[in-house]
Design a protein around this motif. Sequence first.
Motif, PDB file in Angstrom:
ATOM      1  N   THR A 220       0.801  -1.228   0.000  1.00 35.99           N
ATOM      2  CA  THR A 220       0.000   0.000   0.000  1.00 35.99           C
ATOM      3  C   THR A 220       0.837   1.282   0.000  1.00 35.99           C
ATOM      4  O   THR A 220       0.272   2.369  -0.097  1.00 35.99           O
ATOM      5  N   GLN A 221       2.149   1.153   0.099  1.00 34.03           N
ATOM      6  CA  GLN A 221       2.970   2.349   0.250  1.00 34.03           C
ATOM      7  C   GLN A 221       2.859   3.307  -0.938  1.00 34.03           C
ATOM      8  O   GLN A 221       2.642   4.506  -0.759  1.00 34.03           O
ATOM      9  N   GLU A 222       2.978   2.802  -2.141  1.00 37.05           N
ATOM     10  CA  GLU A 222       2.965   3.690  -3.312  1.00 37.05           C
ATOM     11  C   GLU A 222       1.632   4.413  -3.466  1.00 37.05           C
ATOM     12  O   GLU A 222       1.603   5.630  -3.665  1.00 37.05           O
ATOM     13  N   ILE A 223       0.524   3.704  -3.348  1.00 29.93           N
ATOM     14  CA  ILE A 223      -0.784   4.357  -3.481  1.00 29.93           C
ATOM     15  C   ILE A 223      -1.002   5.336  -2.333  1.00 29.93           C
ATOM     16  O   ILE A 223      -1.578   6.404  -2.521  1.00 29.93           O
ATOM     17  N   SER A 224      -0.504   5.004  -1.145  1.00 32.42           N
ATOM     18  CA  SER A 224      -0.630   5.919  -0.008  1.00 32.42           C
ATOM     19  C   SER A 224       0.133   7.213  -0.274  1.00 32.42           C
ATOM     20  O   SER A 224      -0.348   8.299   0.038  1.00 32.42           O
ATOM     21  N   ILE A 225       1.309   7.095  -0.880  1.00 30.65           N
ATOM     22  CA  ILE A 225       2.100   8.284  -1.205  1.00 30.65           C
ATOM     23  C   ILE A 225       1.343   9.170  -2.194  1.00 30.65           C
ATOM     24  O   ILE A 225       1.225  10.382  -1.995  1.00 30.65           O
ATOM     25  N   TYR A 226       0.829   8.575  -3.260  1.00 29.23           N
ATOM     26  CA  TYR A 226       0.078   9.368  -4.238  1.00 29.23           C
ATOM     27  C   TYR A 226      -1.151  10.014  -3.615  1.00 29.23           C
ATOM     28  O   TYR A 226      -1.472  11.172  -3.895  1.00 29.23           O
ATOM     29  N   LEU A 227      -1.829   9.284  -2.751  1.00 25.05           N
ATOM     30  CA  LEU A 227      -3.030   9.834  -2.115  1.00 25.05           C
ATOM     31  C   LEU A 227      -2.688  10.904  -1.083  1.00 25.05           C
ATOM     32  O   LEU A 227      -3.443  11.865  -0.911  1.00 25.05           O
ATOM     33  N   ILE A 228      -1.556  10.768  -0.407  1.00 23.83           N
ATOM     34  CA  ILE A 228      -1.117  11.821   0.515  1.00 23.83           C
ATOM     35  C   ILE A 228      -0.832  13.104  -0.259  1.00 23.83           C
ATOM     36  O   ILE A 228      -1.237  14.193   0.142  1.00 23.83           O
ATOM     37  N   ILE A 229      -0.161  12.980  -1.389  1.00 24.23           N
ATOM     38  CA  ILE A 229       0.122  14.160  -2.214  1.00 24.23           C
ATOM     39  C   ILE A 229      -1.183  14.793  -2.677  1.00 24.23           C
ATOM     40  O   ILE A 229      -1.360  16.016  -2.586  1.00 24.23           O
ATOM     41  N   ALA A 230      -2.117  13.987  -3.144  1.00 29.72           N
ATOM     42  CA  ALA A 230      -3.420  14.516  -3.579  1.00 29.72           C
ATOM     43  C   ALA A 230      -4.148  15.175  -2.414  1.00 29.72           C
ATOM     44  O   ALA A 230      -4.761  16.242  -2.583  1.00 29.72           O
ATOM     45  N   MET A 231      -4.085  14.570  -1.248  1.00 23.99           N
ATOM     46  CA  MET A 231      -4.738  15.130  -0.068  1.00 23.99           C
ATOM     47  C   MET A 231      -4.118  16.485   0.301  1.00 23.99           C
ATOM     48  O   MET A 231      -4.828  17.442   0.601  1.00 23.99           O
ATOM     49  N   LEU A 232      -2.806  16.567   0.238  1.00 28.75           N
ATOM     50  CA  LEU A 232      -2.138  17.826   0.553  1.00 28.75           C
ATOM     51  C   LEU A 232      -2.507  18.919  -0.450  1.00 28.75           C
ATOM     52  O   LEU A 232      -2.657  20.082  -0.076  1.00 28.75           O
ATOM     53  N   VAL A 233      -2.664  18.555  -1.703  1.00 28.92           N
ATOM     54  CA  VAL A 233      -3.136  19.517  -2.708  1.00 28.92           C
ATOM     55  C   VAL A 233      -4.554  19.959  -2.357  1.00 28.92           C
ATOM     56  O   VAL A 233      -4.882  21.154  -2.395  1.00 28.92           O
ATOM     57  N   ALA A 234      -5.398  19.002  -1.982  1.00 33.56           N
ATOM     58  CA  ALA A 234      -6.788  19.322  -1.620  1.00 33.56           C
ATOM     59  C   ALA A 234      -6.857  20.207  -0.378  1.00 33.56           C
ATOM     60  O   ALA A 234      -7.813  20.964  -0.220  1.00 33.56           O
ATOM     61  N   PHE A 235      -5.849  20.128   0.500  1.00 38.63           N
ATOM     62  CA  PHE A 235      -5.841  20.951   1.715  1.00 38.63           C
ATOM     63  C   PHE A 235      -5.387  22.388   1.460  1.00 38.63           C
ATOM     64  O   PHE A 235      -5.552  23.246   2.332  1.00 38.63           O
ATOM     65  N   LEU A 236      -4.819  22.679   0.297  1.00 38.57           N
ATOM     66  CA  LEU A 236      -4.324  24.038   0.034  1.00 38.57           C
ATOM     67  C   LEU A 236      -5.399  25.116   0.204  1.00 38.57           C
ATOM     68  O   LEU A 236      -5.104  26.173   0.772  1.00 38.57           O
ATOM     69  N   PRO A 237      -6.647  24.900  -0.246  1.00 34.47           N
ATOM     70  CA  PRO A 237      -7.660  25.939  -0.012  1.00 34.47           C
ATOM     71  C   PRO A 237      -7.870  26.268   1.461  1.00 34.47           C
ATOM     72  O   PRO A 237      -8.206  27.407   1.810  1.00 34.47           O
TER      73      PRO A 237
END
Length: 118
Positions: A63-80
Amino acid sequence: MQTIPWHLWLMVGIYMLAGLLHFLYPKAYKRIMPSFIPQPLFFVYLSGAMEVVLGIGLLFDLTQEISIYLIIAMLVAFLPVHFNMLNNQRASFGLPRWVLLIRIPLQLALMYWAYSYL
């Protein structure tokens, strides 16, 4: 299972703690949500759960690779949220502007840190 370096354990701990804080202090997290987010409390709990789950996901090869991609996406979503805190006095919790400004490049650094494990 791989040997997990201390810095990855640190990342795991940061996301798990951050996620748990959403459940301990939901009103504080709700306060920083931009007004365009429907049902902000739902998204406070959802984002908290995601941080915990993705933090745990970093520990396993499967699950590490998908978790990394989803963490990056989550951090982008948190920018607002960070921009809302900059522009909304109530959401800023009275923090100095420089603290609120530094959170944006910090968010980018967290994305890079996650990306570095790919």
